[in-house]
Design a protein around this motif. Structure first.
Motif, PDB file in Angstrom:
ATOM      1  N   LYS A 158      -9.664   2.453  35.235  1.00  0.00           N
ATOM      2  CA  LYS A 158      -9.761   3.430  34.139  1.00  0.00           C
ATOM      3  C   LYS A 158      -9.502   4.866  34.652  1.00  0.00           C
ATOM      4  O   LYS A 158      -8.707   5.613  34.079  1.00  0.00           O
ATOM      5  CB  LYS A 158     -11.169   3.323  33.544  1.00  0.00           C
ATOM      6  CG  LYS A 158     -11.317   3.964  32.216  1.00  0.00           C
ATOM      7  CD  LYS A 158     -12.685   3.653  31.639  1.00  0.00           C
ATOM      8  CE  LYS A 158     -13.001   4.666  30.564  1.00  0.00           C
ATOM      9  NZ  LYS A 158     -14.405   4.765  30.268  1.00  0.00           N
ATOM     10  N   ASP A 176      -3.014  -1.339  38.607  1.00  0.00           N
ATOM     11  CA  ASP A 176      -3.317  -2.748  38.337  1.00  0.00           C
ATOM     12  C   ASP A 176      -3.690  -3.547  39.583  1.00  0.00           C
ATOM     13  O   ASP A 176      -4.387  -4.548  39.488  1.00  0.00           O
ATOM     14  CB  ASP A 176      -2.100  -3.442  37.681  1.00  0.00           C
ATOM     15  CG  ASP A 176      -1.905  -2.993  36.234  1.00  0.00           C
ATOM     16  OD1 ASP A 176      -2.741  -2.211  35.751  1.00  0.00           O
ATOM     17  OD2 ASP A 176      -0.923  -3.430  35.595  1.00  0.00           O
ATOM     18  N   LYS A 225       0.000   2.955  26.927  1.00  0.00           N
ATOM     19  CA  LYS A 225      -0.506   1.759  26.237  1.00  0.00           C
ATOM     20  C   LYS A 225      -0.892   0.673  27.244  1.00  0.00           C
ATOM     21  O   LYS A 225      -1.981   0.103  27.178  1.00  0.00           O
ATOM     22  CB  LYS A 225       0.584   1.251  25.279  1.00  0.00           C
ATOM     23  CG  LYS A 225       0.048   0.366  24.218  1.00  0.00           C
ATOM     24  CD  LYS A 225       0.992   0.233  23.042  1.00  0.00           C
ATOM     25  CE  LYS A 225       0.378  -0.826  22.140  1.00  0.00           C
ATOM     26  NZ  LYS A 225       1.260  -1.873  21.785  1.00  0.00           N
ATOM     27  N   HIS A 226       0.004   0.431  28.196  1.00  0.00           N
ATOM     28  CA  HIS A 226      -0.267  -0.611  29.202  1.00  0.00           C
ATOM     29  C   HIS A 226      -1.566  -0.315  29.955  1.00  0.00           C
ATOM     30  O   HIS A 226      -2.324  -1.229  30.290  1.00  0.00           O
ATOM     31  CB  HIS A 226       0.898  -0.700  30.186  1.00  0.00           C
ATOM     32  CG  HIS A 226       0.621  -1.622  31.342  1.00  0.00           C
ATOM     33  ND1 HIS A 226       0.941  -2.962  31.306  1.00  0.00           N
ATOM     34  CD2 HIS A 226      -0.012  -1.413  32.532  1.00  0.00           C
ATOM     35  CE1 HIS A 226       0.530  -3.530  32.430  1.00  0.00           C
ATOM     36  NE2 HIS A 226      -0.042  -2.604  33.196  1.00  0.00           N
ATOM     37  N   ASP A 282      -4.166   1.036  28.888  1.00  0.00           N
ATOM     38  CA  ASP A 282      -5.336   0.965  28.000  1.00  0.00           C
ATOM     39  C   ASP A 282      -6.082   2.296  27.861  1.00  0.00           C
ATOM     40  O   ASP A 282      -7.313   2.324  27.761  1.00  0.00           O
ATOM     41  CB  ASP A 282      -6.320  -0.123  28.485  1.00  0.00           C
ATOM     42  CG  ASP A 282      -5.646  -1.475  28.611  1.00  0.00           C
ATOM     43  OD1 ASP A 282      -4.987  -1.890  27.638  1.00  0.00           O
ATOM     44  OD2 ASP A 282      -5.746  -2.102  29.686  1.00  0.00           O
ATOM     45  N   PRO A 329      -7.024   5.470  25.550  1.00  0.00           N
ATOM     46  CA  PRO A 329      -7.011   5.706  24.098  1.00  0.00           C
ATOM     47  C   PRO A 329      -5.844   6.612  23.700  1.00  0.00           C
ATOM     48  O   PRO A 329      -5.450   7.504  24.460  1.00  0.00           O
ATOM     49  CB  PRO A 329      -8.332   6.425  23.833  1.00  0.00           C
ATOM     50  CG  PRO A 329      -9.168   6.174  25.026  1.00  0.00           C
ATOM     51  CD  PRO A 329      -8.266   5.897  26.175  1.00  0.00           C
ATOM     52  N   THR A 330      -5.287   6.366  22.520  1.00  0.00           N
ATOM     53  CA  THR A 330      -4.187   7.225  22.065  1.00  0.00           C
ATOM     54  C   THR A 330      -4.611   8.021  20.832  1.00  0.00           C
ATOM     55  O   THR A 330      -3.780   8.673  20.205  1.00  0.00           O
ATOM     56  CB  THR A 330      -2.945   6.384  21.710  1.00  0.00           C
ATOM     57  OG1 THR A 330      -3.360   5.318  20.885  1.00  0.00           O
ATOM     58  CG2 THR A 330      -2.249   5.842  22.937  1.00  0.00           C
TER      59      THR A 330
END
Ligand SMILES: NC(=O)c1ccc[n+]([C@@H]2O[C@H](COP(=O)([O-])OP(=O)(O)OC[C@H]3O[C@@H](n4cnc5c(N)ncnc54)[C@H](O)[C@@H]3O)[C@@H](O)[C@H]2O)c1
Ligand SMILES: [Zn+2]
Length: 386
Positions: free
Chosen positions: A187, A233, A334-335, A337, A339-340
């Motif tokens: 994150k 990742d 987006k990938h 994660d 927030p948008t």
């Protein structure tokens, strides 16, 4: 473009495997007696301080650890730590942390005085002069604070964050060792990585962009676009993580030579009022602002495509290339994660006026935006992300 431009850099920068070992020679060549280590409790909990401490201990210097610092501190919280630092009688500063820690350490390095403090620098940043040398060891990748003359503090009275800029805050030494970001959660790696991406593309499309900043902004953008996903990742992707550290550093140099634009300007109130993490608020604004700016920087975005896209280069027109870049930013956010929208943070529509008023105050950065941002534009942009 400005008719004159310059490049300001830290004195010595070390990177690569085991580069932390250079701490020893840095402390010895500076004949350090007492080292002030700026850090925070999160870094200590993660066991990260142990890595640099191994080398500090080998030099035998006295140490004072200043760790009472929340993330994204207010100017008063920073002043409290600066006061403790002044009492410590240390003669060299080492920062081990993210932007919050590094910005505080940089302010301490110019505030070894009782005549003024952080508050005075909010309106008169040039008042202070360098009092002590600094070594920055970033643990996020990142703010690029290790390269910049900027320190950003929250000002609760104004519900805003304010950037203090003073060239004397450019650090003397930097160590970019990937071991320091190995355990960073996905994150935080994601949001801080997008912060660096925003620095790179904003500086490249800024009114202040110039040949010096372009070199660093484009190289940073290339490294980020091609490494951020792997670095976030895969906890073992040490090469990708090191590339993200170098890219954040380069993007920091680009900030020093150029300047960020409306993404950062409009994100300041989101940090100041709702305490949304700096990287997250930039990630939320990145794509809407790039789409808003596209009509005036389509050529710049196409240039970035030519420089940073290495596979499946199917776009031919500048419009296609520009759209590809913005789509790419959107896909990455987006990938990862992030927030948008502000809805996750409970920001009510009734706050729109306050947001517009606060965002429009950040003229230092709005002035850098190639497309003029009016209050009405800011309102539309904030409305899109509510
Ligand atoms: N000076 C500049 O040029 C500049 C540029 C951009 C942002 N900033 C400022 O930097 C601040 C944000 O810094 P940041 O995004 O690096 O985050 P941060 O320093 O606020 O850290 C966020 C959290 O992550 C934790 N953390 C950091 N590194 C870690 C690691 N390796 N492992 C585990 N936990 C870790 C910290 O303990 C903290 O709780 C904001 O105040 C922002 O405004 C400054
Ligand atoms: Zn930033």
């Amino acid at each position: 473009m400005r008719s004159q431009y310059n490049l300001k850099l830290p004195h010595s920068v070390y990177s690569g495997k085991n580069s932390l070992e250079n701490i020893k020679s840095i402390l010895l060549e500076n004949k350090v007696d007492k080292l002030a280590i700026f850090t925070d409790k999160g870094i200590e909990r993660a066991g990260l301080l142990n890595y640099p401490m191994e080398f500090v201990k080998q030099t035998g210097v006295d140490v004072v650890v200043l760790d009472d610092l929340p993330a994204e501190p207010t100017y008063k919280q920073v002043q409290k730590l600066v006061d403790r630092f002044k009492e410590s009688k240390a003669d060299f500063i080492m920062a081990v942390g993210g932007g919050s820690v590094m910005d505080t350490a940089k302010l301490a390095s110019i505030l070894l005085t009782d005549r003024y403090g952080v508050y005075e620098l909010l309106s008169r940043p040039q008042l202070a002069k360098k009092c002590m040398k600094t070594l920055m060891i970033p643990t996020t990748a990142g703010t690029g604070s290790e390269a910049t003359p900027n320190a950003i503090v929250a000002v609760p009275e104004k519900e805003l964050k304010i950037g203090i800029v003073n060239d004397d805050m450019i650090s003397d030494y930097v160590i970019l060792d990937a071991i320091m970001i190995k355990k960073l959660s996905r994150k935080i790696a994601a949001s801080t990585g997008i912060d660096a991406l925003a620095h790179a593309i904003e500086c490249f499309t800024s009114n202040k962009a110039n040949p010096f900043s372009d070199i660093f902004a484009l190289e940073a953008l290339d490294m980020i676009l091609n490494n951020i996903v792997q670095a976030c990742d895969n906890p073992e992707a040490m090469d990708a993580k090191n590339k993200m550290q170098i890219a954040s550093f380069y993007a920091g140099i680009a900030i020093t030579a150029s300047g960020t634009t409306a993404v950062h300007a409009l994100s300041y109130p989101l940090g100041g009022k709702y305490h949304i993490a700096h990287g997250v608020s930039n990630a939320i604004l990145l794509v809407p602002v790039m789409k808003f700016n596209e009509q005036v920087c389509v050529g710049k975005l196409a240039e970035a495509y030519d420089r940073c896209v290495h596979i499946e280069k199917n776009c031919t027109t500048v419009e296609e290339k520009s759209k590809f870049m913005i789509d790419q930013f959107e896909k990455i956010v987006k990938h990862l994660d992030i927030p948008t929208s502000l809805s996750v943070f409970g920001v009510p529509e009734s706050d729109l006026d306050i947001l517009v008023d606060s965002g429009m105050q950040v003229t230092r950065l709005l002035d850098n935006n190639m497309r003029k941002v009016t209050s009405e534009d800011a309102r539309k942009l904030y409305k899109q992300i509510l």
